[in-house]
Each structure stands twice: as structure tokens, then as C-alpha cells.
Design a protein around this motif. Structure first.
Motif, short mmCIF file in Angstrom:
data_model
loop_
_atom_site.label_atom_id
_atom_site.label_comp_id
_atom_site.label_asym_id
_atom_site.label_seq_id
_atom_site.Cartn_x
_atom_site.Cartn_y
_atom_site.Cartn_z
N LEU A 43 -100.95 -18.66 20.25
CA LEU A 43 -102.23 -17.95 20.12
C LEU A 43 -102.16 -16.51 20.63
O LEU A 43 -102.77 -15.63 20.04
CB LEU A 43 -103.32 -18.71 20.88
N GLY A 44 -101.46 -16.28 21.72
CA GLY A 44 -101.51 -14.97 22.37
C GLY A 44 -100.30 -14.09 22.16
O GLY A 44 -100.35 -12.90 22.44
N GLY A 45 -99.20 -14.66 21.69
CA GLY A 45 -97.99 -13.88 21.51
C GLY A 45 -97.12 -13.87 22.76
O GLY A 45 -97.60 -14.09 23.87
N ASN A 46 -95.83 -13.62 22.55
CA ASN A 46 -94.86 -13.66 23.65
C ASN A 46 -95.08 -12.57 24.69
O ASN A 46 -94.95 -12.81 25.88
CB ASN A 46 -93.44 -13.52 23.10
N ALA A 47 -95.38 -11.36 24.25
CA ALA A 47 -95.44 -10.22 25.16
C ALA A 47 -96.48 -10.41 26.26
O ALA A 47 -96.26 -10.02 27.41
CB ALA A 47 -95.72 -8.94 24.39
N VAL A 48 -97.58 -11.02 25.94
CA VAL A 48 -98.65 -11.18 26.92
C VAL A 48 -98.51 -12.49 27.69
O VAL A 48 -98.51 -12.50 28.91
CB VAL A 48 -100.03 -11.11 26.21
N THR A 49 -98.39 -13.59 26.98
CA THR A 49 -98.47 -14.88 27.65
C THR A 49 -97.25 -15.20 28.50
O THR A 49 -97.40 -15.79 29.57
CB THR A 49 -98.70 -16.01 26.63
N VAL A 50 -96.07 -14.84 28.07
CA VAL A 50 -94.88 -15.14 28.88
C VAL A 50 -94.92 -14.36 30.19
O VAL A 50 -94.60 -14.90 31.25
CB VAL A 50 -93.58 -14.87 28.09
N ALA A 51 -95.37 -13.11 30.14
CA ALA A 51 -95.51 -12.33 31.37
C ALA A 51 -96.56 -12.96 32.29
O ALA A 51 -96.39 -13.00 33.52
CB ALA A 51 -95.90 -10.90 31.04
N GLN A 52 -97.63 -13.48 31.71
CA GLN A 52 -98.65 -14.15 32.51
C GLN A 52 -98.10 -15.43 33.15
O GLN A 52 -98.39 -15.71 34.31
CB GLN A 52 -99.87 -14.47 31.66
N PHE A 53 -97.32 -16.19 32.40
CA PHE A 53 -96.73 -17.41 32.96
C PHE A 53 -95.81 -17.08 34.13
O PHE A 53 -95.85 -17.74 35.16
CB PHE A 53 -95.92 -18.17 31.91
N GLN A 54 -94.98 -16.07 33.95
CA GLN A 54 -94.03 -15.72 35.01
C GLN A 54 -94.75 -15.25 36.27
O GLN A 54 -94.39 -15.62 37.38
CB GLN A 54 -93.06 -14.64 34.51
N ALA A 55 -95.77 -14.42 36.10
CA ALA A 55 -96.53 -13.94 37.26
C ALA A 55 -97.26 -15.09 37.95
O ALA A 55 -97.29 -15.17 39.19
CB ALA A 55 -97.52 -12.87 36.83
N SER A 56 -97.83 -15.98 37.17
CA SER A 56 -98.53 -17.13 37.75
C SER A 56 -97.56 -18.05 38.49
O SER A 56 -97.89 -18.56 39.57
CB SER A 56 -99.25 -17.92 36.66
N ASN A 57 -96.37 -18.26 37.95
CA ASN A 57 -95.36 -19.07 38.63
C ASN A 57 -94.94 -18.43 39.95
O ASN A 57 -94.77 -19.12 40.96
CB ASN A 57 -94.13 -19.27 37.75
N LEU A 58 -94.78 -17.12 39.95
CA LEU A 58 -94.39 -16.41 41.16
C LEU A 58 -95.45 -16.54 42.24
O LEU A 58 -95.14 -16.84 43.41
CB LEU A 58 -94.13 -14.93 40.83
N VAL A 59 -96.71 -16.35 41.88
CA VAL A 59 -97.79 -16.46 42.85
C VAL A 59 -97.95 -17.90 43.34
O VAL A 59 -98.16 -18.15 44.53
CB VAL A 59 -99.10 -15.91 42.25
N THR A 60 -97.82 -18.87 42.45
CA THR A 60 -97.95 -20.27 42.84
C THR A 60 -96.85 -20.69 43.81
O THR A 60 -97.13 -21.33 44.83
CB THR A 60 -97.92 -21.18 41.60
N SER A 61 -95.62 -20.31 43.53
CA SER A 61 -94.54 -20.69 44.45
C SER A 61 -94.68 -19.97 45.79
O SER A 61 -94.39 -20.56 46.84
CB SER A 61 -93.17 -20.40 43.83
N GLY A 62 -95.15 -18.74 45.78
CA GLY A 62 -95.41 -18.04 47.03
C GLY A 62 -96.53 -18.68 47.83
O GLY A 62 -96.46 -18.77 49.06
N ALA A 63 -97.56 -19.14 47.12
CA ALA A 63 -98.67 -19.82 47.81
C ALA A 63 -98.19 -21.12 48.45
O ALA A 63 -98.61 -21.44 49.58
CB ALA A 63 -99.80 -20.08 46.84
#
Length: 101
Positions: A43-63
């Protein structure tokens, strides 16, 4: 060793019984997340959603490291929280960059 006597190794059946439900739960959660992330990329394309997934994973593991494992505290935790808030704000702004067709 417990009181000088060696502990007997756990039985294989005990280990399997204790690990089956958490393992199945983790596998089902991972599979659902993988499926939903694939649908989001459609739905959103690679450029936007993959960057969002990576940032969310980084914040979640840090939390997890901050809240559950207590790997750091004090000023370092405050700096991390500010950086995590900034990262998530940028993720939200990145979501608005998708060109509507």
C-alpha cells in the motif's frame, strides 16, 4: 551447584512443555507482523514503509533495554527518550511524504 550438590539436568519433556506455548506465541506474532508489513509495503511503497519499520524496530528494542532490562538510567535514559521521540516524530512526518496518485 546448589549447596555443594550438582543440579540434575532438566528433562527434555520438561523443557519442551515449558517452551511450546511461548514459542508458538512468538512465532504467531512474528508471522502476523511479517504479513502485515508486507501488506503495508504493497500500500505505501518501499521507500516510506521500510524506513518506518526500521525506525520502529530501533525504538522498540531501545525501549525494552531501558524499561525491562534496565541497561541504562538517569541522564542517558533522558537523552535516549528525547532521541526516540524525535525519531518517532520523523517517522510520522515521513508517512506524509507518500505521493497520492
Amino acid at each position: 551447584m546448589c549447596g555443594g550438590a550438582p543440579l540434575p539436568p532438566p528433562r527434555r519433556s520438561e523443557v519442551l512443555r515449558a517452551a511450546v506455548l511461548p514459542g508458538l506465541g512468538a512465532g504467531l506474532c512474528w508471522t502476523a507482523g511479517n504479513l502485515l508489513s508486507t501488506l503495508a509495503v504493497e500500500l505505501g511503497g518501499n521507500a516510506v514503509t521500510v524506513a518506518q519499520f526500521q525506525a520502529s524496530n530501533l525504538v522498540t528494542s531501545g525501549a525494552w533495554s531501558l524499561l525491562f532490562y534496565r541497561e541504562f538510567s538517569g541522564r542517558a535514559a533522558a537523552v535516549w527518550a528525547a532521541a526516540a521521540a524525535f525519531t518517532m516524530a520523523m517517522v510520522v512526518l515521513l508517512g506524509f511524504e507518500k505521493v497520492k496518485e
